[in-house]
Design an enzyme around this catalytic site. Structure first.
Site, PDB file in Angstrom:
ATOM      1  N   GLY A   1       0.783  -1.235   0.000  1.00 41.66           N
ATOM      2  CA  GLY A   1       0.000   0.000   0.000  1.00 41.66           C
ATOM      3  C   GLY A   1       0.807   1.272   0.000  1.00 41.66           C
ATOM      4  O   GLY A   1       0.234   2.361   0.027  1.00 41.66           O
TER       5      GLY A   1
ATOM      6  N   TYR B   1     -10.845   4.246 -11.018  1.00 37.28           N
ATOM      7  CA  TYR B   1     -10.661   5.029  -9.776  1.00 37.28           C
ATOM      8  C   TYR B   1     -10.605   6.539 -10.004  1.00 37.28           C
ATOM      9  O   TYR B   1     -10.429   7.293  -9.049  1.00 37.28           O
ATOM     10  CB  TYR B   1      -9.339   4.652  -9.085  1.00 37.28           C
ATOM     11  CG  TYR B   1      -9.015   3.190  -9.069  1.00 37.28           C
ATOM     12  CD1 TYR B   1      -9.729   2.311  -8.242  1.00 37.28           C
ATOM     13  CD2 TYR B   1      -8.003   2.669  -9.862  1.00 37.28           C
ATOM     14  CE1 TYR B   1      -9.429   0.955  -8.237  1.00 37.28           C
ATOM     15  CE2 TYR B   1      -7.704   1.323  -9.851  1.00 37.28           C
ATOM     16  CZ  TYR B   1      -8.419   0.477  -9.043  1.00 37.28           C
ATOM     17  OH  TYR B   1      -8.120  -0.857  -9.037  1.00 37.28           O
TER      18      TYR B   1
ATOM     19  N   CYS C   1     -15.531   1.757 -27.691  1.00 30.09           N
ATOM     20  CA  CYS C   1     -16.923   2.198 -27.829  1.00 30.09           C
ATOM     21  C   CYS C   1     -17.541   2.333 -26.448  1.00 30.09           C
ATOM     22  O   CYS C   1     -18.430   1.564 -26.066  1.00 30.09           O
ATOM     23  CB  CYS C   1     -17.691   1.203 -28.673  1.00 30.09           C
ATOM     24  SG  CYS C   1     -17.178   1.283 -30.372  1.00 30.09           S
TER      25      CYS C   1
ATOM     26  N   PRO D   1       5.118  -4.543  -0.795  1.00 30.72           N
ATOM     27  CA  PRO D   1       4.757  -3.470  -1.722  1.00 30.72           C
ATOM     28  C   PRO D   1       4.520  -3.973  -3.144  1.00 30.72           C
ATOM     29  O   PRO D   1       5.152  -4.924  -3.584  1.00 30.72           O
ATOM     30  CB  PRO D   1       5.993  -2.562  -1.692  1.00 30.72           C
ATOM     31  CG  PRO D   1       7.124  -3.491  -1.397  1.00 30.72           C
ATOM     32  CD  PRO D   1       6.576  -4.637  -0.587  1.00 30.72           C
TER      33      PRO D   1
HETATM   34  N1  LLP Z   1      -0.743  -6.837  -0.331  1.00 29.37           N
HETATM   35  C1  LLP Z   1      -2.049  -7.133  -0.481  1.00 29.37           C
HETATM   36  C2  LLP Z   1      -2.645  -8.155   0.366  1.00 29.37           C
HETATM   37  C3  LLP Z   1      -2.825  -6.454  -1.440  1.00 29.37           C
HETATM   38  O1  LLP Z   1      -4.111  -6.735  -1.573  1.00 29.37           O
HETATM   39  C4  LLP Z   1      -2.203  -5.476  -2.258  1.00 29.37           C
HETATM   40  C5  LLP Z   1      -2.973  -4.755  -3.275  1.00 29.37           C
HETATM   41  C6  LLP Z   1      -0.834  -5.212  -2.064  1.00 29.37           C
HETATM   42  C7  LLP Z   1      -0.135  -5.908  -1.092  1.00 29.37           C
HETATM   43  C8  LLP Z   1      -0.088  -4.199  -2.874  1.00 29.37           C
HETATM   44  O2  LLP Z   1      -0.620  -2.931  -2.812  1.00 29.37           O
HETATM   45  P1  LLP Z   1       0.235  -1.719  -3.404  1.00 29.37           P
HETATM   46  O3  LLP Z   1       1.524  -1.674  -2.636  1.00 29.37           O
HETATM   47  O4  LLP Z   1       0.500  -2.003  -4.832  1.00 29.37           O
HETATM   48  O5  LLP Z   1      -0.628  -0.520  -3.217  1.00 29.37           O
HETATM   49  N2  LLP Z   1      -5.606  -1.651  -8.871  1.00 29.37           N
HETATM   50  C9  LLP Z   1      -5.419  -0.667  -7.818  1.00 29.37           C
HETATM   51  C10 LLP Z   1      -4.693  -1.249  -6.634  1.00 29.37           C
HETATM   52  C11 LLP Z   1      -5.334  -2.483  -6.078  1.00 29.37           C
HETATM   53  C12 LLP Z   1      -4.495  -3.071  -4.988  1.00 29.37           C
HETATM   54  C13 LLP Z   1      -4.978  -4.426  -4.592  1.00 29.37           C
HETATM   55  N3  LLP Z   1      -4.185  -5.008  -3.569  1.00 29.37           N
HETATM   56  C14 LLP Z   1      -4.686   0.552  -8.389  1.00 29.37           C
HETATM   57  O6  LLP Z   1      -4.449   0.583  -9.594  1.00 29.37           O
HETATM   58  O7  LLP Z   1      -4.409   1.500  -7.662  1.00 29.37           O
END
Ligand code: LLP
Length: 383
Positions: free
Chosen positions: A183, A267, A297, A225
Site C-alpha cells: 500500500g 478510480y 466504444c 509493496p
Molecule cells: N498486499 C495485499 C494483500 C494487497 O491486496 C495489495 C494490493 C498489495 C499488497 C499491494 O498494494 P500496493 O503496494 O500495490 O498498493 N488496482 C489498484 C490497486 C489495487 C491493490 C490491490 N491489492 C490501483 O491501480 O491503484
C-alpha cells in the site's frame, strides 16, 4: 530496513520484472495459480525455509490448493473457511493469518481493504476462532499479516501497528514473522513528495521489537509493496490518431484505451500526460483545455477523468495527428489490469534497462484471441 521485501506481483507480473526483482533479493506474493506459475517461471524456488513465494488471496480453489500443497507454498488465509480448507487438505501446512483490524484506508474506496465493508482478511472478531482452527489442524502458523489498503495514510499507521500488537498478544504464541502488507503510495502528480520510507520502517520496527518482547521469539519484519517498486517505472506510449474540437474544448484521441490502462476509468486516477513528435521533441505552443481519450466504444474511455466519471480538461499544448502521447507512472496496475475488450489484443511491453530496449511481452495477435474460440467443443449433445 525491512528483513524481507515481498513483491505483490499483481502490480506488474511480467516474468522479466519478477526475474529482475528476484536478482535483487526480493521475494514474491502470488494471488492466483497463474501468479504462482509466473513466479516459478521467473526462478522463484518454493518449499524452502526462505518462503520465496506466499499465496495470499480471499479464496483458494481446489486446483490451487492442490498446487500449493504440492509445492509447499505457505498460504496467507483470508477467512476461517480458508484455514479449514487448507487444514483439511494438508495437516501441518505453513500458513499466515491475514487480519482485518476493523478499519482501512485507500487512495479510493475500491482500494480500501479493511473495515466492516471490506471482503478481505479475517474479521478481527473471528481471529480467535481462526487460531483454534490452526491448532485443530496442526497447521504451522508463520505469522500475522495486515494490509488495510493501497495508498498509505500516516494517520492510520499508528492504529495498524497497535492492532498488530493486539493480535500478537491474542495469538499468545511464538511467531516467525509479521507483515505490514503493502500500500505504499508513489507520486503520480509532478511535485508530489515520495513517502518517507524511513519513518514508515521506524514505526513498524518498533512494533516488531515490542512483538518480540511479547512472544519471546525473534521475528522477521516483512513488507509487501506492489506499486512502490514498479509504479513510477512505466509509461504508456500511444499514437495520436485524431484531434477534434468539441464545443470550446479539444479531444485528443489515441490508439490505447482503458483496455490498456484501466486506472482512470475505475478510480479516476491521475496520470501525467505529455505529447512529443515522432522525432521525440516535446510538442510546444499555447495551451488549450484538452481531454485525452481512447478508441473504445464507451463514453468512459477517457484517460483524463475524475472519480465518478467527470471528464477533466487539462491545459496542454495542442498536438497533431501522428504525434505521440506519453502517459506516465503506469508501471503498476497498467499492463496487469489490461484486457481484450473490443477484441483489442494486449499491447507489447518493452523494458528499458541499462540503456537497452527489450521486448518483454510480444504484441498479442487477433488470431491468438480467435484461436481460443476455434472448434467449439461439444459438452453435451442437443436432444
Ligand atoms: N498486499 C495485499 C494483500 C494487497 O491486496 C495489495 C494490493 C498489495 C499488497 C499491494 O498494494 P500496493 O503496494 O500495490 O498498493 N488496482 C489498484 C490497486 C489495487 C491493490 C490491490 N491489492 C490501483 O491501480 O491503484
Amino acid at each position: 530496513m525491512f528483513d524481507c521485501v515481498r513483491y505483490a506481483q499483481k502490480a506488474n507480473s511480467n516474468t522479466h520484472i519478477l526475474r529482475l526483482l528476484r536478482s535483487m533479493g526480493v521475494v514474491t506474493d502470488a494471488v492466483s495459480l497463474g501468479e504462482i506459475e509466473r513466479a516459478l517461471r521467473a526462478g522463484y524456488v518454493p518449499g524452502t525455509s526462505a518462503h520465496e513465494i506466499v499465496f495470499t488471496a480471499d479464496i483458494i480453489d481446489k486446483t490451487t490448493l492442490a498446487r500449493v500443497l504440492e509445492l509447499g507454498i505457505p498460504v496467507n488465509c483470508g477467512s476461517p473457511d480458508m484455514v479449514r480448507q487448507v487444514g483439511r487438505a494438508g495437516r501441518g501446512h505453513p500458513v499466515w493469518l491475514r487480519i482485518n483490524p476493523g478499519f482501512g484506508h485507500g487512495h479510493n474506496r475500491k482500494t480500501n481493504t479493511g473495515g466492516p465493508s471490506s471482503k478481505h482478511g479475517i474479521w478481527h472478531e473471528e481471529f480467535e476462532d481462526s487460531l483454534g482452527l490452526v491448532d485443530e489442524y496442526g497447521l504451522s502458523l508463520i505469522g500475522l499479516h495486515m494490509h488495510i489498503g493501497s495508498g498509505v495514510d500516516y494517520d492510520h499507521l499508528h492504529r495498524v501497528c497497535e492492532s498488530m500488537l493486539d493480535a500478537v498478544r491474542r495469538a499468545n504464541r511464538p511467531l516467525q514473522a509479521i507483515s505490514a502488507g503493502g500500500g505504499l503510495s508513489v507520486p503520480y502528480r509532478s511535485g508530489e513528495p515520495e513517502i518517507d520510507i524511513a519513518a514508515y520502517h521506524a514505526a513498524w520496527n518498533t512494533t516488531r521489537l515490542e512483538a518480540e518482547r511479547i512472544t519471546g521469539s525473534r521475528m522477521r519484519l516483512e513488507l509487501e509493496p506492489g506499486r512502490y517498486l514498479v509504479g513510477n517505472a512505466g509509461l504508456l506510449v500511444a499514437e495520436i490518431r485524431a484531434v477534434k474540437k468539441v464545443a470550446d474544448k479539444h479531444f485528443v484521441l489515441v490508439d490505447a484505451g482503458f483496455n490498456d490502462l484501466a486506472r482512470p476509468i475505475i478510480y479516476g486516477s491521475h496520470h501525467e500526460i505529455c505529447f512529443v513528435t515522432q522525432a521525440g521533441s516535446p510538442v510546444t505552443g499555447p495551451t488549450f483545455p484538452i481531454a485525452v481519450a481512447g478508441p473504445l466504444c464507451e463514453a468512459g474511455d477517457v484517460f483524463t477523468q475524475h472519480d465518478g466519471g467527470f471528464v477533466e480538461f487539462r491545459d496542454l499544448p495542442l498536438p497533431e495527428v501522428g504525434d505521440i502521447a506519453i502517459l506516465r507512472d503506469t508501471g503498476a496496475y497498467g499492463a496487469s489490469m489490461s484486457s481484450n475488450y473490443n477484441t483489442r489484443p494486449l499491447a507489447p511491453e518493452v523494458m528499458f534497462d541499462a540503456g537497452a530496449l527489450t521486448v518483454i511481452r510480444k504484441r498479442q495477435s487477433v488470431e491468438q484471441l480467435l484461436d481460443l474460440e476455434a472448434d467449439g467443443m461439444v459438452l453435451s449433445a442437443a436432444r
